[in-house]
Scaffold this active site. Structure first.
Site, PDB file in Angstrom:
ATOM      1  N   ARG A   1      15.229   4.968  16.608  1.00 47.92           N
ATOM      2  CA  ARG A   1      14.292   4.018  17.238  1.00 47.92           C
ATOM      3  C   ARG A   1      13.889   4.552  18.606  1.00 47.92           C
ATOM      4  O   ARG A   1      14.499   5.502  19.109  1.00 47.92           O
ATOM      5  CB  ARG A   1      14.951   2.638  17.361  1.00 47.92           C
ATOM      6  CG  ARG A   1      15.102   1.970  16.008  1.00 47.92           C
ATOM      7  CD  ARG A   1      15.747   0.618  16.090  1.00 47.92           C
ATOM      8  NE  ARG A   1      17.172   0.708  16.331  1.00 47.92           N
ATOM      9  CZ  ARG A   1      17.963  -0.352  16.507  1.00 47.92           C
ATOM     10  NH1 ARG A   1      17.442  -1.564  16.493  1.00 47.92           N
ATOM     11  NH2 ARG A   1      19.252  -0.208  16.701  1.00 47.92           N
TER      12      ARG A   1
ATOM     13  N   GLU B   1      10.781   2.584  13.290  1.00 46.91           N
ATOM     14  CA  GLU B   1      12.212   2.789  13.007  1.00 46.91           C
ATOM     15  C   GLU B   1      12.320   3.587  11.724  1.00 46.91           C
ATOM     16  O   GLU B   1      11.680   3.247  10.724  1.00 46.91           O
ATOM     17  CB  GLU B   1      12.922   1.452  12.821  1.00 46.91           C
ATOM     18  CG  GLU B   1      14.378   1.615  12.381  1.00 46.91           C
ATOM     19  CD  GLU B   1      15.059   0.281  12.092  1.00 46.91           C
ATOM     20  OE1 GLU B   1      15.982  -0.078  12.825  1.00 46.91           O
ATOM     21  OE2 GLU B   1      14.644  -0.400  11.134  1.00 46.91           O
TER      22      GLU B   1
ATOM     23  N   HIS C   1      30.450  -8.548  17.469  1.00 43.33           N
ATOM     24  CA  HIS C   1      29.688  -7.549  16.716  1.00 43.33           C
ATOM     25  C   HIS C   1      29.759  -6.151  17.324  1.00 43.33           C
ATOM     26  O   HIS C   1      29.150  -5.221  16.804  1.00 43.33           O
ATOM     27  CB  HIS C   1      28.219  -7.970  16.631  1.00 43.33           C
ATOM     28  CG  HIS C   1      27.917  -8.715  15.371  1.00 43.33           C
ATOM     29  ND1 HIS C   1      28.727  -9.690  14.877  1.00 43.33           N
ATOM     30  CD2 HIS C   1      26.890  -8.612  14.502  1.00 43.33           C
ATOM     31  CE1 HIS C   1      28.214 -10.148  13.758  1.00 43.33           C
ATOM     32  NE2 HIS C   1      27.096  -9.507  13.502  1.00 43.33           N
TER      33      HIS C   1
ATOM     34  N   GLU D   1      19.765   6.113  11.855  1.00 48.73           N
ATOM     35  CA  GLU D   1      18.712   5.209  12.335  1.00 48.73           C
ATOM     36  C   GLU D   1      18.105   5.779  13.606  1.00 48.73           C
ATOM     37  O   GLU D   1      18.825   6.187  14.514  1.00 48.73           O
ATOM     38  CB  GLU D   1      19.283   3.811  12.599  1.00 48.73           C
ATOM     39  CG  GLU D   1      19.705   3.113  11.311  1.00 48.73           C
ATOM     40  CD  GLU D   1      20.241   1.701  11.527  1.00 48.73           C
ATOM     41  OE1 GLU D   1      20.577   1.069  10.532  1.00 48.73           O
ATOM     42  OE2 GLU D   1      20.322   1.263  12.693  1.00 48.73           O
TER      43      GLU D   1
HETATM   44  C1  LIG Z   1      24.955  -4.948  12.128  1.00 44.82           C
HETATM   45  C2  LIG Z   1      24.715  -4.761  13.609  1.00 44.82           C
HETATM   46  C3  LIG Z   1      23.463  -4.439  14.044  1.00 44.82           C
HETATM   47  C4  LIG Z   1      23.221  -4.255  15.419  1.00 44.82           C
HETATM   48  N1  LIG Z   1      21.955  -3.949  15.821  1.00 44.82           N
HETATM   49  C5  LIG Z   1      21.700  -3.773  17.136  1.00 44.82           C
HETATM   50  C6  LIG Z   1      20.393  -3.477  17.585  1.00 44.82           C
HETATM   51  O1  LIG Z   1      19.440  -3.429  16.820  1.00 44.82           O
HETATM   52  N2  LIG Z   1      20.209  -3.251  18.926  1.00 44.82           N
HETATM   53  C7  LIG Z   1      21.251  -3.357  19.822  1.00 44.82           C
HETATM   54  O2  LIG Z   1      21.040  -3.161  21.012  1.00 44.82           O
HETATM   55  N3  LIG Z   1      22.487  -3.665  19.407  1.00 44.82           N
HETATM   56  C8  LIG Z   1      22.735  -3.871  18.099  1.00 44.82           C
HETATM   57  N4  LIG Z   1      24.008  -4.178  17.700  1.00 44.82           N
HETATM   58  C9  LIG Z   1      25.050  -4.310  18.719  1.00 44.82           C
HETATM   59  C10 LIG Z   1      25.062  -5.724  19.308  1.00 44.82           C
HETATM   60  O3  LIG Z   1      23.840  -6.011  19.938  1.00 44.82           O
HETATM   61  C11 LIG Z   1      26.158  -5.814  20.368  1.00 44.82           C
HETATM   62  O4  LIG Z   1      27.381  -5.450  19.803  1.00 44.82           O
HETATM   63  C12 LIG Z   1      26.272  -7.198  21.005  1.00 44.82           C
HETATM   64  O5  LIG Z   1      27.161  -7.114  22.097  1.00 44.82           O
HETATM   65  C13 LIG Z   1      26.810  -8.215  20.024  1.00 44.82           C
HETATM   66  O6  LIG Z   1      26.852  -9.513  20.581  1.00 44.82           O
HETATM   67  P1  LIG Z   1      28.138 -10.409  20.349  1.00 44.82           P
HETATM   68  O7  LIG Z   1      27.781 -11.824  20.617  1.00 44.82           O
HETATM   69  O8  LIG Z   1      28.748 -10.136  19.028  1.00 44.82           O
HETATM   70  O9  LIG Z   1      29.066  -9.849  21.515  1.00 44.82           O
HETATM   71  P2  LIG Z   1      30.607  -9.477  21.497  1.00 44.82           P
HETATM   72  O10 LIG Z   1      30.799  -8.293  20.604  1.00 44.82           O
HETATM   73  O11 LIG Z   1      31.439 -10.656  21.218  1.00 44.82           O
HETATM   74  O12 LIG Z   1      30.812  -9.017  23.004  1.00 44.82           O
HETATM   75  C14 LIG Z   1      30.277  -7.815  23.455  1.00 44.82           C
HETATM   76  C15 LIG Z   1      30.659  -7.558  24.911  1.00 44.82           C
HETATM   77  O13 LIG Z   1      30.024  -8.508  25.710  1.00 44.82           O
HETATM   78  C16 LIG Z   1      30.946  -9.207  26.484  1.00 44.82           C
HETATM   79  N5  LIG Z   1      30.435 -10.553  26.628  1.00 44.82           N
HETATM   80  C17 LIG Z   1      30.072 -11.415  25.665  1.00 44.82           C
HETATM   81  N6  LIG Z   1      29.631 -12.575  26.213  1.00 44.82           N
HETATM   82  C18 LIG Z   1      29.721 -12.418  27.559  1.00 44.82           C
HETATM   83  C19 LIG Z   1      29.454 -13.254  28.670  1.00 44.82           C
HETATM   84  N7  LIG Z   1      29.007 -14.489  28.527  1.00 44.82           N
HETATM   85  N8  LIG Z   1      29.672 -12.769  29.892  1.00 44.82           N
HETATM   86  C20 LIG Z   1      30.147 -11.528  30.065  1.00 44.82           C
HETATM   87  N9  LIG Z   1      30.435 -10.694  29.057  1.00 44.82           N
HETATM   88  C21 LIG Z   1      30.218 -11.137  27.813  1.00 44.82           C
HETATM   89  C22 LIG Z   1      32.252  -9.109  25.717  1.00 44.82           C
HETATM   90  O14 LIG Z   1      33.370  -9.256  26.552  1.00 44.82           O
HETATM   91  C23 LIG Z   1      32.146  -7.700  25.188  1.00 44.82           C
HETATM   92  O15 LIG Z   1      32.504  -6.806  26.188  1.00 44.82           O
HETATM   93  C24 LIG Z   1      24.271  -4.394  16.346  1.00 44.82           C
HETATM   94  C25 LIG Z   1      25.548  -4.730  15.891  1.00 44.82           C
HETATM   95  C26 LIG Z   1      25.771  -4.915  14.542  1.00 44.82           C
HETATM   96  C27 LIG Z   1      27.149  -5.248  14.069  1.00 44.82           C
END
Ligand SMILES: Cc1cc2nc3c(=O)[nH]c(=O)nc-3n(C[C@H](O)[C@H](O)[C@H](O)COP(=O)(O)OP(=O)(O)OC[C@H]3O[C@@H](n4cnc5c(N)ncnc54)[C@H](O)[C@@H]3O)c2cc1C
Length: 660
Positions: free
Chosen positions: A525, A351, A133, A523
């Site tokens: 916050r 928000e 994400h 947005e």
């Molecule tokens: C629609 C939308 C809404 C969002 N809203 C918010 C919000 O309200 N607040 C906010 O803070 N963020 C928000 N985000 C961002 C989101 O929280 C981050 O992108 C988060 O990293 C997504 O988690 P993921 O599992 O998809 O991680 P990924 O995108 O798969 O990974 C993110 C990073 O973390 C690393 N990583 C993942 N797992 C591990 C692990 N076990 N050990 C070490 N590194 C790891 C990956 O290598 C990468 O660098 C939003 C994103 C989207 C798309």
């Protein structure tokens, strides 16, 4: 998620030009360059995909190692029994898309150090991946080729255990979703004060980037034990990471207590480490009431501090406020706060979602409410804004036209989104009835009936998790920039008013030239800084790379204002606009009265053509923002992460450049 009448659900009923969803595509063919073979350019493909939610998007591109379609040889010498497949890595917004890359899914944490030893011995690098994400290219870069020696390590398949650790802590593997985490806490009568809005993201992903929600203490609010107002990372009391054991020269699992100095570098690490599990502190759950309103004009909500008419008083006059809006405003406290800072002062949690080219933001405020307020609707599960998760068909259709080239329809799109939100939340159709032909043509009686069918959602009450998680992956696929402005609480209104005035001015300047670089919302916050005391661990330090790390020289900066601007990927002029905005933010919040840090998961370091590219931001400004104020920070984090992974197995070229 249902795909009810009048909506595009997970399968994306209609393409942007009314045809079949173009985002589909088979997993086999790597996508290269500008053309797609179907006549769509990369920009159109991205944009079209962005306009549609879709499981097809997420599921495509998986090929097992024995498949005839596996394009490159299996990585040599991988530990036996590694669960392995090839998959196109595509992030949520579609802006990062790679060739088929080898991906594994460890069944136990113990498999990961073995993989790290293998990677080191064979010249490969490991990239942890959750739900992809993240907008920023922290996992892999766009167009990473098959030939790159990158093994993705998907935690979301098996590393998903969530168990109680103590009466107020939870032990969670990093591939568990935030939704599972909060559900587990709720079952034990526990909760967090704030967290990211989506639930379908991994705990590991959220910790890596310093994920946050929106909350500061309301006037008179005393922080209950276990609760915090900073990032989720700051709630960690213990973590297990994969690190090199200098004695054996092999990678191993090592558990760091939060009181151990090195842990501060692992709490937010941008993917430069691998965490297998963490223990998080939570507090007794505090049920929340969430009230939505769309009756305060931006000019008032974001008025300069002390501006005449910016506080108290009457509901906004006429126009888009609407009759019912005024009435509702009165019922919901129209005589109370009217500026953003006043709402934050009263409730601590707010928000604002401000659709482009519109005048009335959607303001959500949350209050701690142990018992159900009269008139609130009780909810017992998250995602209570179906109109924004399951995009109404007219919105999807217009989005499709925009990304198909009708960029000038952005103001109409903003108006449409505003009206959809207003009708679905408040039931007030006055503005629709007063609207011109275009809007009336889009918001037909059928669509209005559908929007109203789910009941009104402007005043909800329930366990905190039901109101803290409100975004599903099926929401409109936009891209976003992101910043945190650290300031005094007393300067909150100054920060938002400065930003709102400049944003509006910049948008108008572009519009005057016939340019529409923004078609999503702004947005806003607010959180507190990462006070390590929230973790309850004596000797704890704040996460070194967190945008919320307090500035040693600025103890009065007790507030962070998070600012995001959303638009469809591929919108012409978007990066130029984002650069103009970023440069202005840097000039305005230059460390004198307030300071700026980037939001790691989102867009930053803009050139006129691309995000994550400006060399001055990457090499100087961003490290500087986490060095400023003295004390341990950027350099210590880089050094600690290097010391525990000197071979840089957990890294990529982008992080090699940034984290130095
Ligand atoms: C629609 C939308 C809404 C969002 N809203 C918010 C919000 O309200 N607040 C906010 O803070 N963020 C928000 N985000 C961002 C989101 O929280 C981050 O992108 C988060 O990293 C997504 O988690 P993921 O599992 O998809 O991680 P990924 O995108 O798969 O990974 C993110 C990073 O973390 C690393 N990583 C993942 N797992 C591990 C692990 N076990 N050990 C070490 N590194 C790891 C990956 O290598 C990468 O660098 C939003 C994103 C989207 C798309």
């Amino acid at each position: 998620m249902t795909s009810g009448h009048g909506t595009t659900g997970e399968t994306g009923a209609a393409g942007p030009t009314g045809g079949a969803a173009p985002a589909g595509g088979s997993g086999g063919a790597p996508h290269r360059g500008g053309g797609t073979g179907s006549g769509l350019t990369r920009r159109q493909l991205l944009g079209a995909s962005a306009a549609l939610g879709g499981a097809a998007w997420i599921l495509r591109g998986t090929v097992g190692p024995d498949s005839a379609r596996a394009a490159t040889p299996v990585p040599p010498g991988l530990p036996a029994d590694t669960e392995l497949f090839q998959r196109v890595f595509e992030n949520w917004s579609g802006e990062v898309r790679t060739d088929q890359l080898w991906t594994c899914a460890p069944r136990t944490p113990e498999e990961v150090p073995v993989l790290a030893d293998w990677a080191h011995a064979n010249g490969w690098r490991l990239r942890a991946t959750g739900y992809r994400h993240t907008w920023a290219p922290l996992t892999v870069a766009d167009r990473t080729p098959e030939s790159a020696r990158v093994l993705l390590v998907d935690t979301s398949r098996h590393l998903t255990t969530v168990i109680a650790d103590s009466p107020t802590t939870v032990r969670v593997q990093t591939g568990a979703t935030m939704e599972a985490l909060l559900a587990h806490l709720a079952d034990r009568g526990l909760g967090l004060t704030a967290c990211p809005a989506p639930g379908e993201i991994t705990v590991g992903g959220v910790l890596a980037i310093g994920g946050h929600g929106t909350a500061v203490p309301a006037a008179g609010e005393v922080r209950p034990d276990g609760h915090g107002y900073g990032s989720v990372s700051n709630q960690v009391v213990r973590l297990t990471a994969v690190v090199l054991d200098p004695a054996s020269g092999r990678y191993t699992l090592r558990t760091f207590d939060r009181s151990e100095a090195d842990s501060a570098a692992f709490l937010v690490h941008l993917g430069r480490a691998f965490l297998t599990e963490v223990v998080l502190r939570a507090g007794a759950d505090r049920p929340l009431r969430c009230v939505s309103r769309l009756d305060i004009p931006a000019s008032e909500l974001f008025a300069p501090p002390g501006a005449a008419g910016s506080a108290g008083g009457t509901a906004s006059a006429g126009g888009a406020g609407g009759l019912l809006g005024g009435l509702l405003g009165g019922l919901l406290g129209g005589d109370g706060p009217r500026t953003f800072a006043e709402f934050v002062e009263r409730d601590g949690r707010a928000e604002a979602i401000w659709f482009a080219y519109t005048d009335y933001p959607w303001l959500k405020t949350w209050t701690v409410a142990p018992t159900k307020p009269l008139g609130s609707l009780t909810v017992d599960r998250p995602y209570n804004y179906p109109f924004s998760d399951s995009v109404p068909e007219p919105v999807a259709r217009l989005a499709g036209q925009i990304v198909g080239g009708a960029w000038g329809s952005a103001p109409l799109f903003g108006q449409l989104q505003y009206l959809v939100a207003k009708v679905a939340l408040t039931g007030d159709i006055t503005d629709v009835l007063l609207s011109g032909g275009l809007i009336r043509g889009l918001l037909t009686g059928d669509v209005l009936t559908h929007l109203l069918a789910g009941g009104l959602h402007s005043d909800l009450w329930g366990p905190s998790r039901t109101l803290l998680q409100y975004v599903r992956p099926t929401t409109l696929r936009v891209t976003a920039n992101g910043y945190a402005i650290l300031a005094r609480r007393a300067d909150l209104q100054w920060v938002v008013s400065e930003f709102a005035a400049y944003y509006r001015e910049l948008l108008a300047e572009y519009q005057a030239r016939g340019e529409y670089p923004v078609n999503g919302a702004v947005e806003i916050r607010v959180t507190g800084p990462d006070d390590p005391a929230y973790s309850g661990v004596p000797g704890a330090r704040p996460p070194l790379l967190s945008a919320l790390r307090p500035r040693a020289d600025r103890p009065e900066w007790d507030t962070a204002v998070w600012l995001d601007v959303l638009a469809f990927p591929g919108t012409p002029g978007l990066e130029r606009f984002a650069r103009d905005l970023e440069q202005w933010l840097l000039r305005t919040f230059d460390g004198t009265r307030a300071g700026l840090r980037v939001e790691w998961s989102k867009g930053w370091a803009y050139t006129a053509d691309a995000a994550w590219s400006d060399p001055d931001l990457i090499d100087r400004v961003i490290p500087g923002s986490l060095r400023a104020g003295g004390g341990p920070g950027w350099d210590e984090a880089v050094a600690v992460l290097d010391r525990h992974d000197p071979h840089r197995v957990f890294g990529n070229p982008f992080l090699d450049r940034l984290l130095k």
